[in-house]
Design a protein around this motif. Structure first.
Motif, PDB file in Angstrom:
ATOM      1  N   LYS A   1      13.798  21.692 -66.396  1.00 27.30           N
ATOM      2  CA  LYS A   1      13.047  20.687 -67.164  1.00 27.30           C
ATOM      3  C   LYS A   1      11.860  20.157 -66.354  1.00 27.30           C
ATOM      4  O   LYS A   1      10.774  19.915 -66.907  1.00 27.30           O
ATOM      5  CB  LYS A   1      13.969  19.542 -67.584  1.00 27.30           C
ATOM      6  N   GLU A   2      12.051  20.004 -65.052  1.00 22.66           N
ATOM      7  CA  GLU A   2      10.958  19.525 -64.211  1.00 22.66           C
ATOM      8  C   GLU A   2       9.874  20.592 -64.051  1.00 22.66           C
ATOM      9  O   GLU A   2       8.671  20.273 -64.051  1.00 22.66           O
ATOM     10  CB  GLU A   2      11.497  19.096 -62.845  1.00 22.66           C
ATOM     11  N   ILE A   3      10.293  21.862 -63.935  1.00 21.87           N
ATOM     12  CA  ILE A   3       9.305  22.954 -63.884  1.00 21.87           C
ATOM     13  C   ILE A   3       8.485  22.957 -65.167  1.00 21.87           C
ATOM     14  O   ILE A   3       7.254  23.071 -65.145  1.00 21.87           O
ATOM     15  CB  ILE A   3       9.998  24.320 -63.677  1.00 21.87           C
ATOM     16  N   ASP A   4       9.154  22.813 -66.280  1.00 23.81           N
ATOM     17  CA  ASP A   4       8.488  22.802 -67.585  1.00 23.81           C
ATOM     18  C   ASP A   4       7.510  21.630 -67.688  1.00 23.81           C
ATOM     19  O   ASP A   4       6.359  21.791 -68.107  1.00 23.81           O
ATOM     20  CB  ASP A   4       9.551  22.730 -68.687  1.00 23.81           C
ATOM     21  N   ARG A   5       7.974  20.451 -67.283  1.00 25.55           N
ATOM     22  CA  ARG A   5       7.125  19.251 -67.366  1.00 25.55           C
ATOM     23  C   ARG A   5       5.877  19.406 -66.505  1.00 25.55           C
ATOM     24  O   ARG A   5       4.760  19.133 -66.952  1.00 25.55           O
ATOM     25  CB  ARG A   5       7.916  18.018 -66.914  1.00 25.55           C
ATOM     26  N   ARG A   6       6.058  19.900 -65.304  1.00 19.95           N
ATOM     27  CA  ARG A   6       4.917  20.036 -64.399  1.00 19.95           C
ATOM     28  C   ARG A   6       3.965  21.148 -64.843  1.00 19.95           C
ATOM     29  O   ARG A   6       2.752  21.039 -64.642  1.00 19.95           O
ATOM     30  CB  ARG A   6       5.407  20.299 -62.972  1.00 19.95           C
ATOM     31  N   PHE A   7       4.512  22.219 -65.432  1.00 16.08           N
ATOM     32  CA  PHE A   7       3.654  23.286 -65.941  1.00 16.08           C
ATOM     33  C   PHE A   7       2.707  22.726 -67.008  1.00 16.08           C
ATOM     34  O   PHE A   7       1.489  22.953 -66.952  1.00 16.08           O
ATOM     35  CB  PHE A   7       4.522  24.414 -66.529  1.00 16.08           C
ATOM     36  N   VAL A   8       3.254  21.993 -67.956  1.00 15.01           N
ATOM     37  CA  VAL A   8       2.427  21.435 -69.040  1.00 15.01           C
ATOM     38  C   VAL A   8       1.435  20.427 -68.478  1.00 15.01           C
ATOM     39  O   VAL A   8       0.245  20.428 -68.825  1.00 15.01           O
ATOM     40  CB  VAL A   8       3.312  20.788 -70.128  1.00 15.01           C
ATOM     41  N   GLU A   9       1.902  19.590 -67.566  1.00 13.16           N
ATOM     42  CA  GLU A   9       1.047  18.555 -66.984  1.00 13.16           C
ATOM     43  C   GLU A   9      -0.113  19.192 -66.208  1.00 13.16           C
ATOM     44  O   GLU A   9      -1.265  18.764 -66.320  1.00 13.16           O
ATOM     45  CB  GLU A   9       1.881  17.677 -66.047  1.00 13.16           C
TER      46      GLU A   9
END
Length: 817
Positions: A373-381
């Motif tokens: 979830k953190e990888i996903d959040r940072r990718f989008v950010e």
């Protein structure tokens, strides 16, 4: 190593292991004894290779794959250690054949098809090129399944390949690691201000590695295939006292691809993937730390390759270790991870791109859930404002409460490759186009290859001898030298020798078919072969439809002029793939119908050989005249059976799909039978949605008769299966365009028939296939991976010959290092 010395060592082993004389030993006992001699002889080289890698501070690649399909290893190890001829001579003296001894070895049931066989070909090439590259997978107790046909139906039985142990493996108790599942994870702030995970509940199982040496071809270089088995941690023995509690644990490494049509199967499969990923990553990090180098330099010593999506959890697992256990900041850990990871995509089909429910990952792998979830959040950010929001929504890792494993592998890797030029182009233009827009530099192609040592030197010794006598032996080290055979394109003697080798192999296969199925086949007939997984897109059904057309022709006119054919199938269907199993049933019933119809005078025979595996492929491929590569264009990523059959002189009938295109480019249109829709035409149908299977059926009496045969009683015992196939073609509009390609396929088959009847022309076509096959060696493919993706260099250990005196001492018993 002389024949006399090898016999002396073999006798010593027979005495030590079985307390009998060598002339009393059974083929199975002789296999065990010889395998033990081979292990004893390569153990010093294996140890020295590992020692030299540490001394040279050399970068290593680690190939993570849920499948490995190595086949039997005795002959391969004898060949690579230059012991093959001596072993043949020793057994000849004993009145036993090496083939009979090798036949007793069990195929390692660690794979299903092309994915696992490719991984094993790569292991062979890595070692033979002296490249430091190791495999990482699961030690399945039963593997996929043992296929039996009962009343024409596929029945799955356990493949108990480990029942007598595995002589090649070495258990490494000291390298075991813990694997945590379930429970809950909380993040708390430590005294240093960093967040640290706190685990509550859940359970820990133990991963124990079993190492198998991957012996390089005559170069003293040995890599390691490490397979992980699950065990109860010693401190938790009391918690696993009941049969039920142990069953869940043992199921983890019991079978390849647990049936995921139910919740339990899905959970087991997810746990399998994390189990071997976590165990492998822990093992690699532990090794790297021995080098006493900064973690920031990991990518200079370690390359981790994700073979298809099953090991995609390598990305968050390395992050977990770097952040949680090594205390690195997220940004630094992410930079290391992306530089270390690379990913091969093996499919174009959306349903084959793995997705896992977020809910299941939360329950089974709570820390992985948080990290993903953190990888996903940072990718989008990170990409916000750089790329359109709609593009980011399509490429994020979590979409509609599903974790897209291919997205995770792409975002977390520095390289993404396809496995044939067409496949890689389609990844960029269609399947992964959105990611290509974001990371264009990451995408590249690495066309698959095969280990010619196994598929020619071992599997086809009659042809190998012809090549040695005509072009010399340099091709054994450099497959590209097969092109020297082109010098003999007009040489009647060599052409006939190649044809004689083929006939020798066809006679051997005919004997095997008679022995295993009771069906008598004529070696002078065309042996037409389709061997691969049973899947609708591979279109075994199209092959069957052509067989029915020929059958009706000869029934209508017994003087029909086509050359007699033996159609040979080998394929397993996934246990839950109902439609594929229906096709198997129908093929078997058509075989029964045709093979027992005396009125057709043996002009057609149909044989479906059960339990297709590497050893069976080694019997079929050298005997094949025709190679069926008939998948719908744009669906087969690459294929490797096409390369193996080409190498052995078979003529390919093919769509312009996968590596077929590159084979066509290598040998020329005149030496391959191309037919059917192109990839562009297929995508036009998708875009315009104007394909009508019924229109083709309605306008074509020949096609009507073939399709109606599935439901009109022509084929007995297929009421249910025949209706299912009929409906798939007409009611559900023929998803893979069989009716559209039917007549083009029949025309291509007719061209093959005409070519075969011109003996001289056929021999030349066969020669050109063999001569151009070196391009598709796994050695070439692996060199490209090593240079372009992994950045690893050869290390050829200079090791003196084993001390002969030491080999006269007592040989350790089976399974010991």
């Amino acid at each position: 190593m002389t024949k006399e010395r090898l016999r002396e060592l073999l006798e010593t082993n027979v005495h030590e292991l079985f307390a009998i004389e060598i002339d009393e030993a059974s083929p199975q006992e002789l296999f065990q004894a010889l395998a033990n001699v081979v292990k004893q002889m390569y153990s010093e080289d294996w140890r020295q290779t590992r020692k030299n890698l540490l001394l040279e501070d050399q970068k290593q690649a680690y190939y993570f794959s849920i499948e490995f399909l190595p086949g039997k290893m005795l002959k391969s190890n004898l060949l690579n250690m230059q012991l093959f001829e001596q072993a043949e001579a020793v057994f000849e003296e004993l009145g036993v054949s090496l083939d009979d001894v090798a036949e007793t070895e069990k195929d390692m049931a660690l794979g299903n098809g092309g994915l696992g066989r490719l991984a094993s070909c790569f292991m062979d090439s890595l070692a033979s090129l002296g490249l430091p590259g190791n495999g990482n997978g699961i030690r399945y107790r039963y593997g996929l399944f043992k296929q039996k046909f009962i009343d024409g139906h596929q029945v799955e039985l356990p493949d108990d390949w480990l029942r007598s142990g595995n002589v090649w493996e070495v258990r490494k108790e000291s390298k075991a690691v813990p694997i945590r599942f379930g429970g809950q994870v909380y993040l708390v702030t430590g005294e240093d201000g960093k967040l640290a995970p706190v685990y509550e509940g859940g359970f820990t199982w133990r991963a124990v590695p079993y190492d198998t040496a991957m012996v390089g071809y005559q170069n003293h270089h040995l890599n390691t295939l490490r397979l992980w088995s699950v065990e109860v941690p010693a401190e938790d023995e009391a918690h696993y006292a009941t049969l039920e509690s142990r069953q869940a644990l043992e199921n983890l490494t019991a079978v390849l691809y647990p049936d995921d049509s139910n919740e339990t199967g899905k959970r087991t499969r997810l746990m399998q993937e994390y189990f071997f990923v976590s165990a492998g990553i822990q093992s690699i990090v532990r090794y790297y730390k021995k080098l006493n180098l900064p973690l920031a330099m990991m990518s200079e010593r370690v390359a981790i390759h994700i073979n298809d999506t099953h090991p995609a959890l390598c990305v968050p697992e390395l992050m977990r270790i770097l952040v949680d256990e090594e205390g690195l900041a997220w940004e630094k850990a992410w930079s290391i991870t992306v530089k270390v990871m690379s990913y091969t995509n093996h499919t174009i089909m959306a349903e084959a791109l793995e997705k896992w429910p977020v809910r299941m990952i939360e329950e089974v792998l709570p820390r992985m859930d948080q990290i993903i979830k953190e990888i996903d959040r940072r990718f989008v950010e990170t990409m916000q404002g750089v790329h359109p929001q709609a593009l980011l929504e399509r490429t994020r890792i979590i979409i509609d409460d599903q974790v897209h494993m291919a997205h995770l592998a792409i975002v977390g890797s520095h390289s993404v490759n396809g496995v044939a030029k067409l496949h890689s182009d389609l990844l960029k233009s269609v399947v992964l186009h959105d990611f290509y827009l974001i990371y264009p530099a990451r995408f590249n192609n690495k066309t698959n290859g095969i280990a010619q040592r196994r598929w020619l030197q071992l599997a086809n010794q009659p042809l190998a001898k012809v090549l040695d006598q005509s072009i010399g032996t340099s091709w054994r080290n450099d497959p590209l030298d097969l092109q020297l055979l082109k010098n003999y394109y007009e040489d009647e003697t060599v052409l006939q020798q190649i044809a004689d080798a083929k006939m020798s192999n066809k006679r051997a296969l005919a004997r095997y078919i008679q022995h295993t199925t009771g069906v008598t086949v004529d070696p002078t007939a065309i042996f037409d072969v389709q061997i691969k997984r049973l899947h609708a897109y591979k279109r075994q059904l199209l092959n069957l439809m052509h067989i029915l057309k020929l059958y009706f022709e000869v029934k209508d006119d017994p003087t029909a002029t086509f050359h007699p054919r033996v159609f040979i199938f080998g394929a397993k269907a996934a246990p839950s793939y109902h439609y594929a199993k229906s096709i198997i049933k129908v093929i078997n019933e058509v075989a029964n119908l045709i093979n027992h119809d005396e009125s057709i005078n043996d002009k057609i025979k149909v044989v479906f050989l059960e339990n297709y595996n590497v050893s069976l492929a080694e019997k079929i491929i050298p005997a094949a005249d025709v190679s069926e590569q008939i998948s719908l264009a744009s669906k087969e990523a690459s294929g490797t059976s096409n390369m193996k059959l080409m190498l052995n002189g078979a003529v390919t009938i093919a769509t312009l799909d996968g590596a077929n295109i590159e084979i066509r480019d290598a040998i020329g249109d005149e030496n391959i039978a191309i037919f059917g829709l192109t990839e562009e035409e297929v995508y036009q149908y998708y875009a315009q949605r104007n394909y009508s299977a019924y229109a083709y059926y309605e306008s074509d009496p020949v096609l009507q008769r073939v399709v109606n045969a599935f439901i009109d009683g022509t084929i007995p015992n297929i009421q249910v299966e025949g209706r299912e196939i009929f409906d798939s073609l007409l009611k559900y509009n023929d998803e893979y365009f069989l009716l559209r390609d039917f007549h083009a396929y029949c025309d291509a088959q007719h061209r093959v028939d005409i070519a075969y009847q011109d003996t001289h022309r056929w021999q030349k076509i066969s020669l050109m296939n063999i001569a151009n096959a070196g391009k598709f060696s796994a050695d070439e493919t692996v060199r490209n991976y090593a240079a372009d993706i992994w950045q690893i260099d050869p290390l050829f250990a200079h090791i003196k010959e084993p001390n002969a005196a030491s080999l006269t001492e007592s040989v350790p018993p089976l399974g010991n290092s």
